[in-house]
Enzyme design. Structure first.
Site, PDB file in Angstrom:
ATOM      1  CD  GLN A   1       0.371 -10.181 -12.425  1.00  0.00           C
ATOM      2  OE1 GLN A   1       0.464 -10.338 -13.623  1.00  0.00           O
ATOM      3  NE2 GLN A   1      -0.106 -11.129 -11.625  1.00  0.00           N
TER       4      GLN A   1
ATOM      5  CB  CYS B   1      -6.721 -14.546  -6.486  1.00  0.00           C
ATOM      6  SG  CYS B   1      -6.849 -16.172  -7.178  1.00  0.00           S
TER       7      CYS B   1
ATOM      8  CG  HIS C   1      -3.055 -13.147  -5.517  1.00  0.00           C
ATOM      9  ND1 HIS C   1      -3.145 -14.335  -4.836  1.00  0.00           N
ATOM     10  CD2 HIS C   1      -3.229 -13.441  -6.819  1.00  0.00           C
ATOM     11  CE1 HIS C   1      -3.365 -15.316  -5.709  1.00  0.00           C
ATOM     12  NE2 HIS C   1      -3.425 -14.801  -6.918  1.00  0.00           N
TER      13      HIS C   1
ATOM     14  CG  ASP D   1       2.755 -11.033  -4.397  1.00  0.00           C
ATOM     15  OD1 ASP D   1       3.442 -11.450  -5.356  1.00  0.00           O
ATOM     16  OD2 ASP D   1       1.553 -11.321  -4.251  1.00  0.00           O
TER      17      ASP D   1
ATOM     18  CE  LYS E   1       0.582 -15.546 -11.772  1.00  0.00           C
ATOM     19  NZ  LYS E   1       0.200 -14.808 -10.582  1.00  0.00           N
TER      20      LYS E   1
HETATM   21  C1  LIG Z   1      -0.182 -15.162  -9.370  1.00  0.00           C
HETATM   22  C2  LIG Z   1      -0.012 -14.317  -8.179  1.00  0.00           C
HETATM   23  C3  LIG Z   1       0.159 -14.875  -6.911  1.00  0.00           C
HETATM   24  C4  LIG Z   1       0.132 -16.376  -6.654  1.00  0.00           C
HETATM   25  O1  LIG Z   1       1.130 -17.038  -7.336  1.00  0.00           O
HETATM   26  P1  LIG Z   1       1.177 -18.657  -7.284  1.00  0.00           P
HETATM   27  O2  LIG Z   1       2.142 -19.018  -8.343  1.00  0.00           O
HETATM   28  O3  LIG Z   1      -0.234 -19.118  -7.557  1.00  0.00           O
HETATM   29  O4  LIG Z   1       1.621 -19.031  -5.922  1.00  0.00           O
HETATM   30  C5  LIG Z   1       0.337 -14.026  -5.847  1.00  0.00           C
HETATM   31  N1  LIG Z   1       0.345 -12.692  -6.010  1.00  0.00           N
HETATM   32  C6  LIG Z   1       0.193 -12.116  -7.206  1.00  0.00           C
HETATM   33  C7  LIG Z   1       0.254 -10.629  -7.321  1.00  0.00           C
HETATM   34  C8  LIG Z   1      -0.001 -12.909  -8.329  1.00  0.00           C
HETATM   35  O5  LIG Z   1      -0.164 -12.333  -9.523  1.00  0.00           O
END
Ligand SMILES: *Cc1c(COP(=O)(O)O)cnc(C)c1O
Length: 412
Positions: free
Chosen positions: A209, A370, A129, A206, A232
């Site tokens: 997801q 993104c 992302h 990260d 999320k």
């Molecule tokens: C949604 C998402 C982000 C960003 O999250 P925010 O809540 O907008 O800061 C980063 N990485 C992944 C894999 C995402 O799905």
């Protein structure tokens, strides 16, 4: 407040009753919400917690001697412990409240500004992302460190042979998402962390997801940094967390200065507060933090094994049904993926598809998600993406397929 599900047999119709928004009509049609990878919907149990906070004990935390402030502080710190237990962190102070994944990554990247030197190598995956790319590019500009990319395959998986080769550069840091938001691929993070540690690299995962689908154990993973956003996983927007091993939180400098993060302030010198407050400057999203704890409790009351099994069923069903559409191509075909389907239909622009099926009440996402480098890899400008949550149904997938066929007829 309604009772939680307490891990009883999975019943999607019962679960749907928890989500008031699922009763909405869009353009006169029942809402079919398939944009869960962008943000998820919030159950009444969590909405109640938010209403209760503002109705009964809204106050600033950690500073007041009065009753409301103490109640708010207790609930906020209780939420930190719920998060700690959920991700199995060793200490509650290893959980830093942030405004979300993006904030968490920026906090770590900023901190590494003091720890990296010119020509140090850091590794990013091709599946990231933008929020796990741009902060590191900014860090490279500041420090002269070099950003190298772990390439991906046609299936949308990371090329682990290339990763092994890149590790010979002795990177200082590796950052990879647990699950790709654009393709749904579940990355082999345990293997990545193990291999990175062998060459002395720290690893940031990260988990934005992954958190709605998988319960992650940061100690079992031995991960250095794990970040996520509450929205999320059925929580509110604007709140999330950074997990980091204590040793890293001691090493990293504070990201922002202000109230709450200090121990003593004089005009000669300021000393910083202990963990976790060193990284929590200013009045935080108190209600959001408390609701983050509540959403974790809610998800656990349904049970992540149930969620994963049901979502896998939805994924397989959707895969099968979507293949009945002529000229439909799915991007991201790993065997190891969650309930995200990125696709295009020959001769039809994803944006037009999304617009037409919205008229039929169906919410999907279109564009680059993104993750422009992934789109560039496939040589496309974007995809349509349907992402399913545990409150979605096979009947809704049937509606999607019918709507897509209708849109295809109109557009080609
Ligand atoms: C949604 C998402 C982000 C960003 O999250 P925010 O809540 O907008 O800061 C980063 N990485 C992944 C894999 C995402 O799905």
């Amino acid at each position: 407040m309604k009772n939680n599900h307490q891990n009883t047999a999975f019943n999607v119709q019962e679960i749907r009753k928890d989500f008031p928004i699922l009763n909405r009509k869009i353009n006169g049609k029942p809402l079919v919400y398939f944009d869960n990878a962008a943000t998820s919907q919030t159950p009444q149990q969590v909405i109640d917690v938010i209403v209760n906070y503002y109705s009964n004990y809204n106050a600033n935390i950690h500073r007041g001697v009065h009753q409301l402030s103490q109640e708010a502080t207790d609930k906020y710190e209780e939420a930190r412990q719920i998060i700690q237990q959920h991700f199995n962190a060793k200490h509650a102070h290893e959980i830093i409240f942030t405004s979300g994944t993006t904030h968490s990554i920026n906090l770590v990247a900023y901190g590494f500004g003091d720890l990296l030197q010119k020509n140090d190598v850091i590794l990013v995956s091709a599946l990231e992302h933008h929020s796990n790319i741009v902060p590191w590019q900014m860090l490279c500009e500041k420090t002269g460190a070099l950003l190298k990319v772990i390439p991906m395959t046609q299936e949308g998986e990371l090329n682990m042979d290339e990763f092994d080769i890149l590790l010979q550069l002795n990177p200082k840091l590796v950052f990879v998402n647990h699950i790709s938001n654009a393709l749904g691929t579940i990355n082999p993070i345990k293997e990545i962390i193990g291999k990175a540690h062998k060459v002395g690299a720290a690893v940031l995962i990260d988990g934005a997801q992954a958190c709605p689908h998988i319960k992650s154990d940061v100690q079992a993973l031995d991960v250095d940094f794990y970040v996520t956003s509450a929205h999320k996983m059925c929580g509110p927007t604007g709140v999330g967390m950074l997990y980091a091993k204590e040793e890293w939180l001691k090493k990293l400098p504070p990201y922002q200065g202000g109230g709450e993060m200090i121990s003593e302030v004089t005009f000669d010198k300021t000393t910083y507060a202990d963990l976790p407050h060193k990284f929590e400057a200013g009045t935080p999203n108190i209600c959001g933090g408390i609701a983050f704890g509540a959403t974790i409790n809610y998800m656990n009351s349904i049970g992540f094994e149930h969620i994963a099994a049901y979502e896998h069923e939805l994924l397989q069903y959707a895969n099968e049904k979507l293949q009945t559409i002529d000229g439909l191509k799915i991007y991201g075909t790993s065997n190891n993926k969650t309930s995200v389907i990125s696709f295009n239909i020959d001769g039809v622009h994803a944006y037009d598809l999304g617009t037409i099926i919205d008229k039929l009440g169906i919410a999907i996402r279109t564009g680059q998600h993104c993750a422009q480098p992934i789109m560039d890899f496939y040589g496309i400008s974007g995809t349509a993406r349907a992402s399913f949550a545990f409150y979605n149904t096979k009947e809704e997938i049937d509606l999607l397929v019918t709507a897509l066929k209708k849109a295809q007829m109109m557009l080609s």
